[in-house]
Write a protein that holds these residues in place. Structure first.
Motif, mmCIF file in Angstrom:
data_model
loop_
_atom_site.group_PDB
_atom_site.id
_atom_site.type_symbol
_atom_site.label_atom_id
_atom_site.label_comp_id
_atom_site.label_asym_id
_atom_site.label_seq_id
_atom_site.Cartn_x
_atom_site.Cartn_y
_atom_site.Cartn_z
ATOM 1 N N ALA A 116 0.831 -1.037 0.370
ATOM 2 C CA ALA A 116 -0.074 0.222 0.052
ATOM 3 C C ALA A 116 0.398 1.006 -0.157
ATOM 4 O O ALA A 116 -0.043 2.072 -0.616
ATOM 5 N N TYR A 117 1.718 1.140 0.263
ATOM 6 C CA TYR A 117 2.585 2.120 0.164
ATOM 7 C C TYR A 117 3.541 2.753 -0.869
ATOM 8 O O TYR A 117 4.280 3.748 -1.125
ATOM 9 N N LEU A 118 3.090 2.039 -1.742
ATOM 10 C CA LEU A 118 3.708 2.189 -3.007
ATOM 11 C C LEU A 118 2.852 2.951 -3.413
ATOM 12 O O LEU A 118 3.521 3.972 -4.975
ATOM 13 N N CYS A 119 1.452 3.643 -3.349
ATOM 14 C CA CYS A 119 0.419 4.393 -3.848
ATOM 15 C C CYS A 119 0.229 5.022 -2.439
ATOM 16 O O CYS A 119 -0.596 6.338 -3.780
ATOM 17 N N MET A 120 0.884 5.611 -1.265
ATOM 18 C CA MET A 120 0.116 6.281 -1.021
ATOM 19 C C MET A 120 1.104 7.011 -0.038
ATOM 20 O O MET A 120 1.735 5.824 0.196
ATOM 21 N N ASP A 121 1.463 7.359 0.816
ATOM 22 C CA ASP A 121 2.107 7.931 2.206
ATOM 23 C C ASP A 121 1.659 8.110 2.716
ATOM 24 O O ASP A 121 0.268 7.694 3.343
ATOM 25 N N THR A 122 2.671 7.624 4.181
ATOM 26 C CA THR A 122 2.363 7.666 5.537
ATOM 27 C C THR A 122 2.275 9.219 5.987
ATOM 28 O O THR A 122 2.237 9.842 5.314
ATOM 29 N N HIS A 123 1.342 8.855 6.918
ATOM 30 C CA HIS A 123 1.431 9.835 8.232
ATOM 31 C C HIS A 123 2.250 10.477 8.317
ATOM 32 O O HIS A 123 2.676 12.110 8.056
#
Length: 135
Positions: free
Chosen positions: A81-88
């Motif tokens: 999922a972190y390939l598609c979104m940034d962490t907080h």
């Protein structure tokens, strides 16, 4: 900070604001203005900038239910999922970089000062570049 290239004169001095470890390992920087900035900058202006940075990094280190769910979702997707979104935390680091860029452009660059992003030094210190004054 591409807008800074070829805009300011040569560097006169480098000053560092160290981490404040009195709160443990929490990312906090000292708000006391280095004496090299006297005459170029107001203490309140400097303190406000550092306090805002401290607040942003504190926001990045806080946890809540949403951040917990983000971690669970990442774990369930084998962290793909972190390939598609940034962490907080990445979002907050980007917000801090944007804040510093805006502050440099509007407040510090006209005074011959540049505050570098502390992420470049691994959040150990904030490097401040003081430029030679133009004649």
């Amino acid at each position: 900070m591409k807008w800074m290239e070829n805009v300011l004169p040569p560097i006169k001095k480098r000053v560092y604001v160290q981490r404040d470890y009195s709160f443990g390992m929490k990312v906090m920087f000292h708000t006391r203005m280095p004496e090299e900035l006297d005459g170029r900058l107001d203490q309140d202006l400097f303190s406000n900038t550092i306090n805002r940075l401290n607040d942003l990094y504190t926001e990045g280190e806080t946890t809540n239910g949403c951040i917990f769910c983000e971690g669970c979702f990442a774990c369930l997707t084998a962290y793909l999922a972190y390939l598609c979104m940034d962490t907080h935390y990445e979002k907050v680091v980007k917000k801090a970089a944007k804040f510093l860029d805006d502050e440099n452009q509007n407040v510090y660059a006209p005074r011959g000062i540049l505050i570098k992003n502390p992420i470049e030094s691994g959040l150990r210190s904030i490097e401040i570049l003081i430029f030679e004054e133009e004649a």
